[in-house]
Write a protein that holds these residues in place. Structure first.
Motif, PDB file in Angstrom:
ATOM      1  N   ASP A  23      23.496  53.291 -30.640  1.00  0.00           N
ATOM      2  CA  ASP A  23      24.668  52.437 -30.787  1.00  0.00           C
ATOM      3  C   ASP A  23      25.564  52.522 -29.556  1.00  0.00           C
ATOM      4  O   ASP A  23      26.230  51.562 -29.198  1.00  0.00           O
ATOM      5  N   ASP A  24      25.611  53.715 -28.913  1.00  0.00           N
ATOM      6  CA  ASP A  24      26.437  53.884 -27.727  1.00  0.00           C
ATOM      7  C   ASP A  24      25.976  52.949 -26.614  1.00  0.00           C
ATOM      8  O   ASP A  24      26.755  52.573 -25.760  1.00  0.00           O
ATOM      9  N   ASN A  25      24.697  52.632 -26.624  1.00  0.00           N
ATOM     10  CA  ASN A  25      24.153  51.749 -25.601  1.00  0.00           C
ATOM     11  C   ASN A  25      24.161  50.295 -26.037  1.00  0.00           C
ATOM     12  O   ASN A  25      23.757  49.427 -25.291  1.00  0.00           O
ATOM     13  N   GLY A  26      24.556  50.043 -27.297  1.00  0.00           N
ATOM     14  CA  GLY A  26      24.693  48.670 -27.765  1.00  0.00           C
ATOM     15  C   GLY A  26      23.409  47.976 -28.132  1.00  0.00           C
ATOM     16  O   GLY A  26      23.282  46.774 -27.934  1.00  0.00           O
ATOM     17  N   THR A  27      22.417  48.699 -28.642  1.00  0.00           N
ATOM     18  CA  THR A  27      21.179  48.069 -29.088  1.00  0.00           C
ATOM     19  C   THR A  27      20.901  48.452 -30.540  1.00  0.00           C
ATOM     20  O   THR A  27      21.506  49.369 -31.081  1.00  0.00           O
ATOM     21  N   PHE A  28      19.970  47.715 -31.144  1.00  0.00           N
ATOM     22  CA  PHE A  28      19.557  48.018 -32.518  1.00  0.00           C
ATOM     23  C   PHE A  28      18.096  47.629 -32.694  1.00  0.00           C
ATOM     24  O   PHE A  28      17.561  46.810 -31.950  1.00  0.00           O
ATOM     25  N   PHE A  29      17.456  48.234 -33.704  1.00  0.00           N
ATOM     26  CA  PHE A  29      16.090  47.878 -34.072  1.00  0.00           C
ATOM     27  C   PHE A  29      16.137  46.732 -35.073  1.00  0.00           C
ATOM     28  O   PHE A  29      16.975  46.707 -35.974  1.00  0.00           O
ATOM     29  N   TYR A  30      15.205  45.802 -34.925  1.00  0.00           N
ATOM     30  CA  TYR A  30      15.072  44.668 -35.841  1.00  0.00           C
ATOM     31  C   TYR A  30      13.618  44.583 -36.286  1.00  0.00           C
ATOM     32  O   TYR A  30      12.707  44.549 -35.456  1.00  0.00           O
ATOM     33  N   PHE A  31      13.403  44.523 -37.606  1.00  0.00           N
ATOM     34  CA  PHE A  31      12.066  44.403 -38.184  1.00  0.00           C
ATOM     35  C   PHE A  31      11.837  42.942 -38.562  1.00  0.00           C
ATOM     36  O   PHE A  31      12.502  42.401 -39.438  1.00  0.00           O
ATOM     37  N   ALA A  32      10.897  42.301 -37.873  1.00  0.00           N
ATOM     38  CA  ALA A  32      10.576  40.887 -38.106  1.00  0.00           C
ATOM     39  C   ALA A  32       9.233  40.780 -38.813  1.00  0.00           C
ATOM     40  O   ALA A  32       8.267  41.422 -38.416  1.00  0.00           O
ATOM     41  N   TYR A  33       9.176  39.952 -39.842  1.00  0.00           N
ATOM     42  CA  TYR A  33       7.936  39.775 -40.612  1.00  0.00           C
ATOM     43  C   TYR A  33       7.530  38.305 -40.725  1.00  0.00           C
ATOM     44  O   TYR A  33       6.471  37.989 -41.222  1.00  0.00           O
ATOM     45  N   GLY A  34       8.388  37.392 -40.277  1.00  0.00           N
ATOM     46  CA  GLY A  34       8.119  35.959 -40.365  1.00  0.00           C
ATOM     47  C   GLY A  34       7.912  35.359 -38.992  1.00  0.00           C
ATOM     48  O   GLY A  34       7.176  35.902 -38.158  1.00  0.00           O
ATOM     49  N   SER A  35       8.608  34.263 -38.708  1.00  0.00           N
ATOM     50  CA  SER A  35       8.396  33.561 -37.438  1.00  0.00           C
ATOM     51  C   SER A  35       8.782  34.408 -36.228  1.00  0.00           C
ATOM     52  O   SER A  35       8.228  34.220 -35.142  1.00  0.00           O
ATOM     53  N   ASN A  36       9.691  35.359 -36.401  1.00  0.00           N
ATOM     54  CA  ASN A  36      10.094  36.202 -35.270  1.00  0.00           C
ATOM     55  C   ASN A  36       9.071  37.286 -34.914  1.00  0.00           C
ATOM     56  O   ASN A  36       9.329  38.105 -34.035  1.00  0.00           O
ATOM     57  N   LEU A  37       7.928  37.267 -35.569  1.00  0.00           N
ATOM     58  CA  LEU A  37       6.814  38.096 -35.103  1.00  0.00           C
ATOM     59  C   LEU A  37       6.368  37.644 -33.714  1.00  0.00           C
ATOM     60  O   LEU A  37       5.924  38.439 -32.903  1.00  0.00           O
ATOM     61  N   LEU A  38       6.509  36.350 -33.464  1.00  0.00           N
ATOM     62  CA  LEU A  38       6.018  35.752 -32.228  1.00  0.00           C
ATOM     63  C   LEU A  38       7.054  35.910 -31.119  1.00  0.00           C
ATOM     64  O   LEU A  38       8.203  35.488 -31.259  1.00  0.00           O
ATOM     65  N   ASP A  39       6.643  36.496 -30.023  1.00  0.00           N
ATOM     66  CA  ASP A  39       7.528  36.759 -28.890  1.00  0.00           C
ATOM     67  C   ASP A  39       8.272  35.501 -28.438  1.00  0.00           C
ATOM     68  O   ASP A  39       9.480  35.508 -28.231  1.00  0.00           O
ATOM     69  N   LYS A  40       7.535  34.418 -28.303  1.00  0.00           N
ATOM     70  CA  LYS A  40       8.117  33.160 -27.838  1.00  0.00           C
ATOM     71  C   LYS A  40       9.210  32.668 -28.795  1.00  0.00           C
ATOM     72  O   LYS A  40      10.224  32.135 -28.364  1.00  0.00           O
ATOM     73  N   ARG A  41       9.018  32.877 -30.095  1.00  0.00           N
ATOM     74  CA  ARG A  41       9.983  32.412 -31.097  1.00  0.00           C
ATOM     75  C   ARG A  41      11.258  33.251 -31.074  1.00  0.00           C
ATOM     76  O   ARG A  41      12.358  32.712 -31.053  1.00  0.00           O
ATOM     77  N   ILE A  42      11.138  34.571 -31.104  1.00  0.00           N
ATOM     78  CA  ILE A  42      12.346  35.402 -31.150  1.00  0.00           C
ATOM     79  C   ILE A  42      13.181  35.232 -29.884  1.00  0.00           C
ATOM     80  O   ILE A  42      14.411  35.241 -29.929  1.00  0.00           O
ATOM     81  N   LYS A  43      12.518  35.020 -28.767  1.00  0.00           N
ATOM     82  CA  LYS A  43      13.249  34.925 -27.497  1.00  0.00           C
ATOM     83  C   LYS A  43      13.937  33.579 -27.286  1.00  0.00           C
ATOM     84  O   LYS A  43      14.730  33.431 -26.357  1.00  0.00           O
TER      85      LYS A  43
END
Length: 197
Positions: A23-43
């Motif tokens: 959190d100090d660095n300002g990031t978080f983990f996100y678990f994607a199981y639908g369309s955001n599995l695809l790199d092109k889609r999440i980005k």
């Protein structure tokens, strides 16, 4: 031997990430199981997303609900179901993108709500990750036409599952899901590019 090397490598990545992805660095983990599995889609909406690895969410099943016009079909959700597993992609994102991710997932219109769940990566490493669940859960029955995903949406999930190196048996189970025979609207297909447009 390869599994041991991969496990050690993953442990090192997550150890370093626990220092630099806190959190100090300002990031978080996100678990994607639908369309955001695809790199092109999440980005499309979250350009800082970095693929961390495949992960599983225990005691949930993958299901579909709620017709979405631009996908021309139902979209994915997770549903509590003891003994079942949902595999997905674990991403590391900048916290500044959390609002965009929430908006993409329809939190602001009551489609989904965000929750933190423990997910487990190959090798047994567990992390807390943000994910999304439908506000109205579907019942456990056959997938009626109004809850079937479009061909495009299912292709995005399938290609994302392959790209994310999800287990072969899980990818095979995705092939058993009946699509509704429709294609997503031109705007989303164009933004995804080949092979969708």
């Amino acid at each position: 031997m390869a599994l041991l090397v991969n496990t050690v490598f993953l442990f090192l990545v997550l150890s370093v990430c626990s220092i630099f992805c806190s959190d100090d660095n300002g990031t978080f983990f996100y678990f994607a199981y639908g369309s955001n599995l695809l790199d092109k889609r999440i980005k499309l909406n979250n350009p800082t997303a970095i693929f961390t690895g495949p992960a599983e969410l225990k005691d949930y099943r993958l299901d579909f609900f709620n017709y979405i016009k631009y996908w021309e079909g139902a979209v994915a959700t997770i549903v509590p179901h003891p003994g079942h597993v949902v595999w997905g992609a674990l991403w590391t994102l900048d916290k500044k993108e959390m609002d965009r991710l929430d908006k993409q997932e329809g939190v602001d219109v009551g489609l989904y709500f965000a929750l933190n769940k423990t997910v487990t990566m190959p090798g047994g490493i567990s992390v807390e990750a943000r994910t999304y669940q439908a506000t109205k859960l579907p019942s456990f029955d056959d997938l009626p036409m109004q809850r079937q995903p479009s061909n495009t949406y299912l292709q995005v999930i399938f290609l994302g599952a392959v790209e994310s190196k999800l287990p072969a048996d899980y990818i095979g189970s995705l092939l058993t899901i009946n699509p509704n025979g429709q294609f997503a609207n031109e705007t989303i297909r164009k933004s995804l590019g080949y092979p969708f447009y």
